[in-house]
Design an enzyme around this catalytic site. Structure first.
Site, mmCIF file in Angstrom:
data_model
loop_
_atom_site.group_PDB
_atom_site.id
_atom_site.type_symbol
_atom_site.label_atom_id
_atom_site.label_comp_id
_atom_site.label_asym_id
_atom_site.label_seq_id
_atom_site.Cartn_x
_atom_site.Cartn_y
_atom_site.Cartn_z
ATOM 1 N N GLU A 44 -6.564 -7.398 -0.642
ATOM 2 C CA GLU A 44 -7.214 -7.679 0.663
ATOM 3 C C GLU A 44 -8.531 -7.090 0.463
ATOM 4 O OE1 GLU A 44 -5.107 -4.978 3.536
ATOM 5 O OE2 GLU A 44 -3.079 -5.605 2.989
ATOM 6 N N GLU A 84 0.826 -1.172 0.043
ATOM 7 C CA GLU A 84 0.145 -0.081 -0.045
ATOM 8 C C GLU A 84 0.873 1.519 -0.116
ATOM 9 O OE1 GLU A 84 -4.223 -1.062 1.935
ATOM 10 O OE2 GLU A 84 -3.013 -0.308 3.243
#
Length: 583
Positions: free
Chosen positions: A232, A158
């Site tokens: 995710e 991320e």
């Protein structure tokens, strides 16, 4: 194992169309004796892959030390996955977030005040290259081209939520390749951050937990061709101290999963099985207010913290069965637990009395941070002499993260970073009275710019407006509190203290330790660090993995920072208490 190929129309495995059906399972959050059980249950839910992060801070606790044994035996975990017929998505960082202490970055990186993490700072990149050079060679045989289960490896994590330095990501990708990674690479970001965190020539994937069609459309706009993967897919969430236990209903979560799979996309549940932030390894968030994460990482996942299937397990299994074969075998509904209602903790020792056995004091003009002391987790005990008697105003520039203050050995107050507290008034009985400040690292920040999170007392210390100099700083990592010289006494010590008791178990089995009436602290069973407890909640019990117990005599040690339960007893029960629920 077959090879993963990234084609314009999707994933292929040795030339055949392939959909990744994966679930998060962090080996470092699960007792190693239970890895095989959790992996087997992943396959029984219909998964063909598992995903795991790799915590740099556990594997390389010091620059010259690298561990890959016991609960950190990643090669063994990968071999067990392969034996179960599962592929693996490997996410080695260097940064992992994961609600894990410091986002997985070793605390020793912060010993240099000018170090810039997750950047092209040459010192940081040199440390990362060294880490990859130690981690990856033992994993070469576990990569798919050599018959191993690892299909793909993630670059950073991320990153688009943190920065936009493509050259930094390119360095990491090059380093992975230099150290033998020859499987496809991928990045993952939340939809709004995709462009900032993407890397040309590397598969971009998206993280989200709802509105699957919308978010996948955003991913398709950013990448007009290639596979669609939610690395995710958030089917639960984590808890923080002082909040509620967050759950997400099985019906809603399974509907969202059905929507995602109907698009033809691949998925990795975050999490399939959350596990536990054992010891001091929970992370924290700091979006203008510091919020530490609780010990449990149950995550309202398909397998609960003890590895038992939940309603969500059955619901997800049914949805997956619409799109892929699911094994006929189902796991048993719930394993039997150990229970013992009252264990008396008959021995104790005050923490201030035990201090010399917990660490060596270091003299300096000002208080030293944990990182300056070469310490990772636990507590630091600071002491100095107060020059004058009378009223006193103590001002601590930065408390990281919770300070208990004592004057002449008597408690006078608590200062919490979470509450933005940094000053305290008290009376000094006589010149030369010892001021003691016990500071707890409650978990380094794991997300955002706050990851540069040094611990202890930072900055200036003022007494009545003047600098207070001449300190000792005593690191107390609390690696073996069971070895302290405990004694028996009818009354509990005043202030922070360790308490010890013994109990018999008829068999090793999972259980949950309940500390009714206790206030705040940490627990060890047979030397295994279970984690932190706090009456603030929501979590009010601690998971004890069955392999930690022994048939026969067992020992429990509790560090209580304030006041123990009135009867100084704890209980082992067959069910957890994760607190009031927030949907």
């Amino acid at each position: 194992m077959p090879l993963l190929q990234i084609e314009d129309d999707g994933f292929r495995l040795d030339g055949d169309p392939f959909r990744i059906l994966s679930g998060g399972l962090h080996y470092f959050r699960v007792h190693p004796d239970l890895w095989a059980d959790r992996l087997h249950k992943a396959r029984l839910m219909g998964l063909n892959t598992v995903e795991t992060y790799v915590p740099w801070n556990l594997h390389q606790p010091r620059p010259d030390e690298f561990r890959m044994d016991g609960g950190l035996d990643l090669p063994r975990f990968l071999d067990l996955a392969a034996a179960e017929g599962l592929h693996v998505l490997l996410r080695p960082g260097p940064y992992i977030c994961a609600e894990w202490e410091g986002g997985g970055l070793p605390s020793w990186l912060l010993a240099d005040p000018s170090m810039r993490l997750r950047s092209r700072d040459p010192r940081f990149l040199a440390a990362v290259d060294d880490y990859f050079g130690r981690l990856l060679p033992p994993l070469h045989d576990r990569l798919a081209p050599r018959g191993g289960p690892v299909l793909a490896v993630q670059v950073e994590n991320e990153y688009g939520a943190y920065g936009d330095d493509t050259a930094y990501l390119e360095h990491l990708a090059d380093s992975l390749h230099r150290h033998g990674v020859d499987v496809p690479l991928f990045t993952c970001d939340q939809p709004a951050d995709l462009e900032r965190g993407a890397l040309p020539g590397v598969l971009a994937t998206a993280n989200f937990g709802s509105r699957s069609a919308e978010h996948l459309a955003t991913l398709r706009t950013a990448r007009p061709s290639g596979p669609l993967l939610s690395t995710e897919f958030w089917i639960g969430w984590f808890d923080r101290w002082g909040g509620n236990h967050i759950v997400r209903g099985a019906e809603q979560a399974s509907q969202e999963l059905d929507e995602l799979l109907a698009t033809g996309a691949s998925v990795n549940f975050y999490m399939f099985h959350g596990g536990t932030n054992f010891g001091f390894m929970n992370g924290a968030n700091d979006k203008h207010t510091y919020r530490p994460t609780v010990t449990s990482y149950d995550y309202d996942a398909p397998l609960d913290e003890a590895g038992d299937p939940t309603e969500k397990f059955a619901a997800f299994r049914e949805v997956i069965g619409k799109y892929a074969p699911v094994p006929a075998e189902v796991p048993p509904p719930r394993a039997a637990k150990f229970g013992l209602e009252a264990v008396e903790l008959t021995e104790s020792i005050a923490l201030l009395d035990a201090a010399p056995a917990l660490g060596d004091a270091v003299a300096s003009l000002r208080p030293l941070t944990m990182e300056e002391l070469g310490q990772d987790y636990g507590f630091v005990l600071y002491e100095t002499e107060l020059p004058d008697a009378g009223p006193a105003l103590l001002e601590l520039e930065q408390v990281r993260d919770r300070a208990q203050v004592f004057v002449g050995g008597q408690p006078v107050g608590v200062l919490e970073r979470e509450r933005h507290e940094n000053s305290l008034t008290f009376a000094v009985p006589w010149p030369g009275t010892v001021l003691t400040v016990l500071v707890e690292n409650q978990g380094r920040v794991n997300y955002g710019q706050g990851i540069h999170d040094r611990k202890g007392l930072l900055g200036s210390v003022l007494l009545n407006g003047s600098p207070l100099d001449g300190w000792t700083s005593r690191p107390m990592p609390l690696t073996a509190p069971e070895d302290l010289p405990f004694g028996t006494a009818s009354a509990a010590p005043t202030g922070p203290a360790f308490y010890r008791g013994t109990f018999d178990a008829d068999r090793p089995a999972d259980t949950f330790l309940h500390l009714d009436g206790w206030t705040k602290g940490s627990v060890w069973v047979n030397g295994f660090a279970l984690g932190r407890y706090w009456s603030r909640g929501p979590q009010r019990s601690l998971y004890v993995p069955g392999p930690v117990l022994r048939a026969g005599a067992n020992e429990v040690v509790v560090l209580e920072l304030h006041a123990p339960g009135r009867e100084r007893k704890v209980a082992f029960r067959d069910a957890p208490d994760l607190g009031p629920v927030e949907d």
